[in-house]
Design a protein around this motif. Sequence first.
Motif, PDB file in Angstrom:
ATOM      1  N   LEU A  30    -102.055 -31.824 -62.522  1.00 19.56           N
ATOM      2  CA  LEU A  30    -101.402 -31.215 -61.359  1.00 19.56           C
ATOM      3  C   LEU A  30     -99.922 -31.577 -61.301  1.00 19.56           C
ATOM      4  O   LEU A  30     -99.081 -30.736 -61.011  1.00 19.56           O
ATOM      5  N   LEU A  31     -99.601 -32.844 -61.553  1.00 20.25           N
ATOM      6  CA  LEU A  31     -98.205 -33.273 -61.560  1.00 20.25           C
ATOM      7  C   LEU A  31     -97.417 -32.551 -62.648  1.00 20.25           C
ATOM      8  O   LEU A  31     -96.298 -32.091 -62.423  1.00 20.25           O
ATOM      9  N   SER A  92     -88.470 -38.189 -67.941  1.00 20.05           N
ATOM     10  CA  SER A  92     -89.293 -38.586 -66.810  1.00 20.05           C
ATOM     11  C   SER A  92     -90.361 -39.549 -67.293  1.00 20.05           C
ATOM     12  O   SER A  92     -90.650 -39.625 -68.484  1.00 20.05           O
ATOM     13  N   ASN A  93     -90.955 -40.264 -66.360  1.00 21.88           N
ATOM     14  CA  ASN A  93     -92.078 -41.121 -66.712  1.00 21.88           C
ATOM     15  C   ASN A  93     -93.369 -40.300 -66.631  1.00 21.88           C
ATOM     16  O   ASN A  93     -93.344 -39.118 -66.277  1.00 21.88           O
ATOM     17  N   ASP A  94     -94.499 -40.915 -66.954  1.00 19.56           N
ATOM     18  CA  ASP A  94     -95.739 -40.150 -67.089  1.00 19.56           C
ATOM     19  C   ASP A  94     -96.331 -39.664 -65.775  1.00 19.56           C
ATOM     20  O   ASP A  94     -97.206 -38.806 -65.775  1.00 19.56           O
ATOM     21  N   ASP A  95     -95.861 -40.163 -64.626  1.00 15.07           N
ATOM     22  CA  ASP A  95     -96.366 -39.622 -63.362  1.00 15.07           C
ATOM     23  C   ASP A  95     -95.295 -38.789 -62.640  1.00 15.07           C
ATOM     24  O   ASP A  95     -95.461 -38.422 -61.482  1.00 15.07           O
ATOM     25  N   TYR A  96     -94.220 -38.492 -63.339  1.00 22.07           N
ATOM     26  CA  TYR A  96     -93.145 -37.635 -62.832  1.00 22.07           C
ATOM     27  C   TYR A  96     -92.565 -38.138 -61.516  1.00 22.07           C
ATOM     28  O   TYR A  96     -92.122 -37.353 -60.689  1.00 22.07           O
ATOM     29  N   SER A  97     -92.527 -39.445 -61.337  1.00 24.14           N
ATOM     30  CA  SER A  97     -91.914 -40.012 -60.137  1.00 24.14           C
ATOM     31  C   SER A  97     -90.461 -40.414 -60.392  1.00 24.14           C
ATOM     32  O   SER A  97     -89.719 -40.696 -59.461  1.00 24.14           O
ATOM     33  N   LYS A  98     -90.066 -40.417 -61.650  1.00 25.94           N
ATOM     34  CA  LYS A  98     -88.732 -40.858 -62.050  1.00 25.94           C
ATOM     35  C   LYS A  98     -88.056 -39.733 -62.840  1.00 25.94           C
ATOM     36  O   LYS A  98     -88.708 -39.040 -63.624  1.00 25.94           O
ATOM     37  N   LEU A  99     -86.758 -39.565 -62.616  1.00 29.45           N
ATOM     38  CA  LEU A  99     -85.978 -38.588 -63.370  1.00 29.45           C
ATOM     39  C   LEU A  99     -84.699 -39.262 -63.835  1.00 29.45           C
ATOM     40  O   LEU A  99     -83.854 -39.638 -63.023  1.00 29.45           O
ATOM     41  N   ASP A 100     -84.589 -39.455 -65.151  1.00 29.01           N
ATOM     42  CA  ASP A 100     -83.370 -40.000 -65.742  1.00 29.01           C
ATOM     43  C   ASP A 100     -82.476 -38.837 -66.133  1.00 29.01           C
ATOM     44  O   ASP A 100     -82.903 -37.938 -66.869  1.00 29.01           O
ATOM     45  N   ILE A 101     -81.244 -38.860 -65.640  1.00 30.26           N
ATOM     46  CA  ILE A 101     -80.271 -37.820 -65.953  1.00 30.26           C
ATOM     47  C   ILE A 101     -79.128 -38.455 -66.714  1.00 30.26           C
ATOM     48  O   ILE A 101     -78.599 -39.498 -66.325  1.00 30.26           O
ATOM     49  N   PRO A 131     -81.790 -43.393 -55.806  1.00 27.66           N
ATOM     50  CA  PRO A 131     -81.725 -44.220 -57.017  1.00 27.66           C
ATOM     51  C   PRO A 131     -83.045 -44.938 -57.302  1.00 27.66           C
ATOM     52  O   PRO A 131     -83.704 -45.426 -56.389  1.00 27.66           O
ATOM     53  N   TRP A 132     -83.412 -44.983 -58.565  1.00 29.13           N
ATOM     54  CA  TRP A 132     -84.628 -45.671 -59.009  1.00 29.13           C
ATOM     55  C   TRP A 132     -84.364 -47.171 -59.008  1.00 29.13           C
ATOM     56  O   TRP A 132     -83.346 -47.632 -59.533  1.00 29.13           O
ATOM     57  N   GLY A 133     -85.267 -47.930 -58.396  1.00 26.25           N
ATOM     58  CA  GLY A 133     -85.185 -49.386 -58.447  1.00 26.25           C
ATOM     59  C   GLY A 133     -83.985 -49.983 -57.746  1.00 26.25           C
ATOM     60  O   GLY A 133     -83.540 -51.079 -58.081  1.00 26.25           O
ATOM     61  N   SER A 134     -83.457 -49.263 -56.774  1.00 25.71           N
ATOM     62  CA  SER A 134     -82.268 -49.735 -56.089  1.00 25.71           C
ATOM     63  C   SER A 134     -82.294 -49.231 -54.651  1.00 25.71           C
ATOM     64  O   SER A 134     -82.880 -48.190 -54.359  1.00 25.71           O
ATOM     65  N   ASP A 135     -81.635 -49.954 -53.780  1.00 26.96           N
ATOM     66  CA  ASP A 135     -81.518 -49.479 -52.407  1.00 26.96           C
ATOM     67  C   ASP A 135     -80.098 -48.995 -52.122  1.00 26.96           C
ATOM     68  O   ASP A 135     -79.653 -48.937 -50.979  1.00 26.96           O
ATOM     69  N   GLU A 136     -79.376 -48.621 -53.191  1.00 28.12           N
ATOM     70  CA  GLU A 136     -78.034 -48.066 -53.018  1.00 28.12           C
ATOM     71  C   GLU A 136     -78.116 -46.865 -52.074  1.00 28.12           C
ATOM     72  O   GLU A 136     -79.041 -46.072 -52.162  1.00 28.12           O
ATOM     73  N   PRO A 137     -77.143 -46.719 -51.186  1.00 23.07           N
ATOM     74  CA  PRO A 137     -77.179 -45.607 -50.240  1.00 23.07           C
ATOM     75  C   PRO A 137     -76.706 -44.289 -50.874  1.00 23.07           C
ATOM     76  O   PRO A 137     -75.679 -43.733 -50.507  1.00 23.07           O
TER      77      PRO A 137
END
Length: 145
Positions: A30-31, A92-101, A131-137
């Motif tokens: 589905l993902l 992307s990772n295998d659950d499509y929760s991350k997008l590297d550009i 941002p992935w793995g960060s709390d940057e605003p």
Amino acid sequence: MKKVFSLVLLISILISFSCKKAIQNAEQSLLQKYFDTYVIGNNFTVTLATDSATDITADYSGYTFVLLKTDEYHGPLQANKGAVQYMGTWSSNDDYSKLDISLPDSIPVFTFLTRSWRFTKKANPTLQLAPWGSDEPLVLNMTHQ
């Protein structure tokens, strides 16, 4: 009786693992289908980009972004502005929760986009990212046309 109990227990464990695997495969399917349908090959525009509460959306006026597919988790990324095309990559990772550009660093407006993002909302037609793995605003919303 002990052998029958052991056999029943073994069969129950095997069925449990195969059901769990089937559910994981169905969720993955589905993902992947969502990503293939609503992300890959669609023209996206930046409809909101904020860097530490500073709205930089106007920097992306006239740009369209298209993720193309090499395999399920990687591919080229086209950034187009008028007749000019810039090439980058996405993954992307295998659950499509991350997008590297990754886009050319020689273009200053691409610096903000070039990073690892996490999806905060996958709605059609707008993808919301942080941002992935960060709390940057930082906030990035991309909407497909």
